[in-house]
Design a protein around this motif. Structure first.
Motif, PDB file in Angstrom:
ATOM      1  N   THR A   9      68.647  29.957 -19.406  1.00  0.00           N
ATOM      2  CA  THR A   9      69.498  31.137 -19.283  1.00  0.00           C
ATOM      3  C   THR A   9      70.437  30.998 -18.093  1.00  0.00           C
ATOM      4  O   THR A   9      71.603  31.392 -18.164  1.00  0.00           O
ATOM      5  N   GLY A  10      69.960  30.409 -17.001  1.00  0.00           N
ATOM      6  CA  GLY A  10      70.820  30.156 -15.838  1.00  0.00           C
ATOM      7  C   GLY A  10      71.971  29.222 -16.186  1.00  0.00           C
ATOM      8  O   GLY A  10      73.113  29.426 -15.761  1.00  0.00           O
ATOM      9  N   ILE A  11      71.676  28.195 -16.982  1.00  0.00           N
ATOM     10  CA  ILE A  11      72.714  27.249 -17.400  1.00  0.00           C
ATOM     11  C   ILE A  11      73.740  27.963 -18.277  1.00  0.00           C
ATOM     12  O   ILE A  11      74.951  27.815 -18.093  1.00  0.00           O
ATOM     13  N   VAL A  45      79.042  30.493 -19.278  1.00  0.00           N
ATOM     14  CA  VAL A  45      79.838  31.653 -19.694  1.00  0.00           C
ATOM     15  C   VAL A  45      80.704  32.154 -18.544  1.00  0.00           C
ATOM     16  O   VAL A  45      81.901  32.396 -18.716  1.00  0.00           O
ATOM     17  N   ASN A  46      80.126  32.291 -17.351  1.00  0.00           N
ATOM     18  CA  ASN A  46      80.889  32.814 -16.217  1.00  0.00           C
ATOM     19  C   ASN A  46      81.942  31.832 -15.712  1.00  0.00           C
ATOM     20  O   ASN A  46      82.994  32.243 -15.242  1.00  0.00           O
ATOM     21  N   GLY A  47      81.661  30.537 -15.797  1.00  0.00           N
ATOM     22  CA  GLY A  47      82.582  29.548 -15.265  1.00  0.00           C
ATOM     23  C   GLY A  47      83.621  29.049 -16.242  1.00  0.00           C
ATOM     24  O   GLY A  47      84.686  28.569 -15.835  1.00  0.00           O
ATOM     25  N   LEU A  48      83.367  29.145 -17.547  1.00  0.00           N
ATOM     26  CA  LEU A  48      84.296  28.588 -18.528  1.00  0.00           C
ATOM     27  C   LEU A  48      84.802  29.620 -19.536  1.00  0.00           C
ATOM     28  O   LEU A  48      86.011  29.830 -19.670  1.00  0.00           O
ATOM     29  N   VAL A  94      80.940  42.446 -22.945  1.00  0.00           N
ATOM     30  CA  VAL A  94      81.337  41.273 -23.736  1.00  0.00           C
ATOM     31  C   VAL A  94      80.688  40.013 -23.170  1.00  0.00           C
ATOM     32  O   VAL A  94      80.184  39.153 -23.911  1.00  0.00           O
ATOM     33  N   SER A  95      80.655  39.895 -21.861  1.00  0.00           N
ATOM     34  CA  SER A  95      80.030  38.738 -21.206  1.00  0.00           C
ATOM     35  C   SER A  95      78.543  38.650 -21.545  1.00  0.00           C
ATOM     36  O   SER A  95      78.025  37.570 -21.853  1.00  0.00           O
ATOM     37  N   ASN A 148      76.597  35.659 -23.664  1.00  0.00           N
ATOM     38  CA  ASN A 148      75.370  35.002 -23.173  1.00  0.00           C
ATOM     39  C   ASN A 148      74.280  35.028 -24.234  1.00  0.00           C
ATOM     40  O   ASN A 148      73.640  34.018 -24.523  1.00  0.00           O
ATOM     41  N   PHE A 149      74.048  36.212 -24.790  1.00  0.00           N
ATOM     42  CA  PHE A 149      72.981  36.364 -25.778  1.00  0.00           C
ATOM     43  C   PHE A 149      73.224  35.492 -27.004  1.00  0.00           C
ATOM     44  O   PHE A 149      72.310  34.817 -27.486  1.00  0.00           O
TER      45      PHE A 149
END
Length: 148
Positions: A30-32, A37-40, A82-83, A87-88
């Motif tokens: 989940t961290g990966i 998601v946050n970085g790309l 949306v983020s 992730n989910f």
């Protein structure tokens, strides 16, 4: 003493240990995904929407409050939602395609007899079984000592 022995039996079952390993691996994965998601993905979507980041994009203002002499808008942050959905979906897709589907395929082949089940337990299973037996023997000795 029966309560402690029952708890020890519960913990030493293979299912609980497998679950603990799955939770640890899931948290790491989940961290990966969150970093991906946050970085790309979020910056790409935010750039399309015209915002510097997805967390601040698509905010529906509800109220303005004054904090430290500055007006601050409070509202529903659709970008954050949306983020979380992205992730989910990524985690669910990876779990389904890389874990659930291969395991189901392997189990179906084993039922058909095309793939043999392992003849001997794996080393970790043997080690856990040995630890369980040692703990069972030790708890049996402890209860005898307390009873006498």
């Amino acid at each position: 003493m029966k309560l402690i022995n029952g708890f020890k039996d519960f913990i030493l079952r293979g299912n609980v240990i497998d679950l603990a390993v799955a939770v640890v691996i899931g948290a790491a994965f989940t961290g990966i995904v969150t970093s991906l998601v946050n970085g790309l993905i979020n910056p790409i979507i935010a750039a399309i929407g015209g915002a510097p980041d997805l967390e601040g994009a698509w905010v529906m203002p509800l109220r303005t409050i004054v904090e430290d002499g500055e007006p601050v808008e409070v509202g529903i942050q659709f970008g954050t939602i949306v983020s979380a959905v992205i992730n989910f979906v990524i985690v669910a897709a990876v779990v389904y395609f890389f874990i659930v589907t291969p395991v189901n395929r392997l189990l179906a082949l084993r039922r058909k007899g095309e793939v043999e089940a392992p003849k001997a337990p794996a080393e970790d299973v043997l080690l856990l079984t040995e630890i369980r037996d040692l703990l069972a023997r030790q708890s049996g000795e402890t209860t005898r000592t307390l009873d006498t």
